[in-house]
Design an enzyme around this catalytic site. Structure first.
Site, mmCIF file in Angstrom:
data_model
loop_
_atom_site.group_PDB
_atom_site.id
_atom_site.type_symbol
_atom_site.label_atom_id
_atom_site.label_comp_id
_atom_site.label_asym_id
_atom_site.label_seq_id
_atom_site.Cartn_x
_atom_site.Cartn_y
_atom_site.Cartn_z
ATOM 1 C CD GLU A 147 -1.135 40.209 0.664
ATOM 2 O OE1 GLU A 147 -0.549 39.265 0.095
ATOM 3 O OE2 GLU A 147 -1.778 41.085 0.061
ATOM 4 C CB CYS A 159 1.677 46.752 2.425
ATOM 5 S SG CYS A 159 0.482 48.095 2.508
ATOM 6 C CG HIS A 185 -2.934 44.502 0.711
ATOM 7 N ND1 HIS A 185 -1.819 43.733 0.455
ATOM 8 C CD2 HIS A 185 -2.478 45.794 0.767
ATOM 9 C CE1 HIS A 185 -0.748 44.518 0.368
ATOM 10 N NE2 HIS A 185 -1.120 45.776 0.554
#
Ligand code: PCA
Length: 193
Positions: A78, A141, A163
């Site tokens: 991410e 998250c 992820h």
């Protein structure tokens, strides 16, 4: 070098969380890095605080937090965390966030300083399907990533969120191999790269 790896407890009635299934399979040492694993509850605020406390207690220089993203088929590092909480699903403490900033006087988003594009290429080169993601969502998250990026300087620790796909899109062994590649890539001295 000490590295903290986190995964999440199951949530929303699931019996397993693929992020923890990958993290718990990691060896104690990867390259020269000592690995500590931590399982986080899917609770806004609490999970981020637990991760930051563990970084502090360990003196970790790198933290890689992971969670499951159903619907994705690749490992997705991410790029950024949003200063925003919004999800129809309540967290595991029963709190539902319909939209609002995590910290009202803070920036709208924070980006990791780690080299996520070269990392994504390294994952694919190692045979792990991967793609850079520009959104960690706005559930727990993202919340953990926000807390870690926000405290990077104070903690003296670089942070990344990755992820992992739900099973059967990717099995736990492959996800664990991908996380090992992340640790190897991010802890290698520039001359090793
Ligand atoms: N995935 C959720 C929270 C915990 C997890 O494993 C998310 O993507 O926010």
């Amino acid at each position: 070098m000490k590295v903290l790896m986190t995964g999440f407890e199951p949530f929303g009635g699931a019996s397993l969380n693929p992020s923890w299934e990958a993290v718990r399979r990691l060896p104690d040492v990867i390259g020269g890095a000592e690995i500590t694993r931590l399982r986080l509850p899917v609770i806004y605020g609490t999970a981020g605080r637990m991760a930051a406390d563990a970084v502090r207690a360990l003196g970790a220089e790198l933290v890689i937090a992971t969670g499951v993203a159903s619907g994705r088929t690749r490992l997705t590092p991410e790029l950024a965390a949003l200063n925003w909480r919004m999800a129809s699903l309540p967290d595991e403490a029963g709190i539902r966030c319909d939209g609002g900033m995590i910290e009202p006087d803070a920036p709208a988003a924070l980006m990791t300083r780690l080299p996520v594009l070269p990392l994504t290429r390294a994952l694919n080169d190692a045979g792990i399907p991967a793609a850079l993601s520009t959104s960690a969502g706005s559930y727990v998250c993202n919340d953990v990533y926000w807390h870690l990026l926000r405290q990077e300087e104070a903690l003296g620790c670089r942070a990344l969120f990755v992820h992992v796909p739900d099973t059967p899109q990717m099995d736990a062994q492959t996800a664990a191999r991908g996380l090992m590649t992340c640790v190897q890539f991010l802890t290698a001295a520039p001359s090793d790269a």
